[in-house]
Write a protein that holds these residues in place. Structure first.
Motif, PDB file in Angstrom:
ATOM      1  N   GLU A  33       0.838  -1.206   0.000  1.00 56.36           N
ATOM      2  CA  GLU A  33       0.000   0.000   0.000  1.00 56.36           C
ATOM      3  C   GLU A  33       0.868   1.249   0.000  1.00 56.36           C
ATOM      4  O   GLU A  33       0.578   2.219  -0.697  1.00 56.36           O
ATOM      5  N   LEU A  34       1.949   1.210   0.757  1.00 61.37           N
ATOM      6  CA  LEU A  34       2.885   2.328   0.795  1.00 61.37           C
ATOM      7  C   LEU A  34       3.465   2.576  -0.596  1.00 61.37           C
ATOM      8  O   LEU A  34       3.563   3.717  -1.041  1.00 61.37           O
ATOM      9  N   SER A  35       3.823   1.520  -1.301  1.00 59.86           N
ATOM     10  CA  SER A  35       4.400   1.681  -2.631  1.00 59.86           C
ATOM     11  C   SER A  35       3.397   2.298  -3.605  1.00 59.86           C
ATOM     12  O   SER A  35       3.778   3.120  -4.435  1.00 59.86           O
ATOM     13  N   VAL A  77      10.615   0.448  -2.028  1.00 61.84           N
ATOM     14  CA  VAL A  77      10.216   0.711  -0.644  1.00 61.84           C
ATOM     15  C   VAL A  77      11.049  -0.130   0.315  1.00 61.84           C
ATOM     16  O   VAL A  77      11.558   0.366   1.323  1.00 61.84           O
ATOM     17  N   ARG A  85      13.675   1.340   3.059  1.00 63.39           N
ATOM     18  CA  ARG A  85      13.463   1.014   4.474  1.00 63.39           C
ATOM     19  C   ARG A  85      14.759   0.514   5.112  1.00 63.39           C
ATOM     20  O   ARG A  85      15.099   0.891   6.226  1.00 63.39           O
ATOM     21  N   TYR A 103       2.796   0.056   8.619  1.00 59.59           N
ATOM     22  CA  TYR A 103       3.179   1.443   8.840  1.00 59.59           C
ATOM     23  C   TYR A 103       1.965   2.320   9.105  1.00 59.59           C
ATOM     24  O   TYR A 103       0.863   2.052   8.621  1.00 59.59           O
ATOM     25  N   LEU A 121      -0.246   5.369   8.429  1.00 54.84           N
ATOM     26  CA  LEU A 121      -0.511   6.167   7.238  1.00 54.84           C
ATOM     27  C   LEU A 121      -0.120   7.627   7.422  1.00 54.84           C
ATOM     28  O   LEU A 121       0.586   8.176   6.576  1.00 54.84           O
ATOM     29  N   VAL A 160       3.644   7.986   7.204  1.00 53.03           N
ATOM     30  CA  VAL A 160       4.121   7.787   5.837  1.00 53.03           C
ATOM     31  C   VAL A 160       3.860   9.041   5.012  1.00 53.03           C
ATOM     32  O   VAL A 160       4.744   9.524   4.296  1.00 53.03           O
ATOM     33  N   GLN A 161       2.661   9.585   5.112  1.00 59.01           N
ATOM     34  CA  GLN A 161       2.326  10.785   4.353  1.00 59.01           C
ATOM     35  C   GLN A 161       3.226  11.953   4.753  1.00 59.01           C
ATOM     36  O   GLN A 161       3.702  12.700   3.897  1.00 59.01           O
ATOM     37  N   SER A 221       1.558  12.286  -3.063  1.00 60.96           N
ATOM     38  CA  SER A 221       0.975  10.974  -3.308  1.00 60.96           C
ATOM     39  C   SER A 221       0.639  10.824  -4.778  1.00 60.96           C
ATOM     40  O   SER A 221       0.104  11.740  -5.395  1.00 60.96           O
ATOM     41  N   THR A 238      -7.379   2.755   1.015  1.00 60.05           N
ATOM     42  CA  THR A 238      -6.308   2.441   1.964  1.00 60.05           C
ATOM     43  C   THR A 238      -6.695   2.874   3.365  1.00 60.05           C
ATOM     44  O   THR A 238      -6.557   2.115   4.322  1.00 60.05           O
TER      45      THR A 238
END
Length: 82
Positions: free
Chosen positions: A5-7, A17, A21, A40, A42, A45-46, A56, A66
């Motif tokens: 989801e992060l990617s 990613v 990390r 992670y 959210l 991350v943002q 994004s 997400t």
């Protein structure tokens, strides 16, 4: 959120990613999960993406999916099915 989801949000591959990390101390620390499958936060991350000047690449629909997925059962958010 998962690394996958992060990617999607970052517009990067999962391998990118994972490499970032391992190599960068400023990468957000996992908030849950296991070493092999970290999860992670959210907002962290943002914030990290914004701090690096990244925006994004996920569509608003993907970001909403997400966010809702992270809330999960018992979060007080109910989905209405039609």
């Amino acid at each position: 959120m998962t690394a996958a989801e992060l990617s999607r949000i970052a517009g990067a591959t999962r391998a990118t990613v994972s490499n970032r990390r391992r190599r960068h101390d400023d990468f957000p620390a996992p908030s849950a999960g296991r070493e092999a499958s970290p999860l992670y936060d959210l907002p962290a991350v943002q914030a990290g993406l914004r701090a690096r000047g990244h925006t994004s690449t996920a569509s608003p629909t993907e970001e909403l999916r997400t966010t809702l997925g992270l809330m999960g059962p018992g979060s007080g958010v109910a989905a209405e099915r039609s």
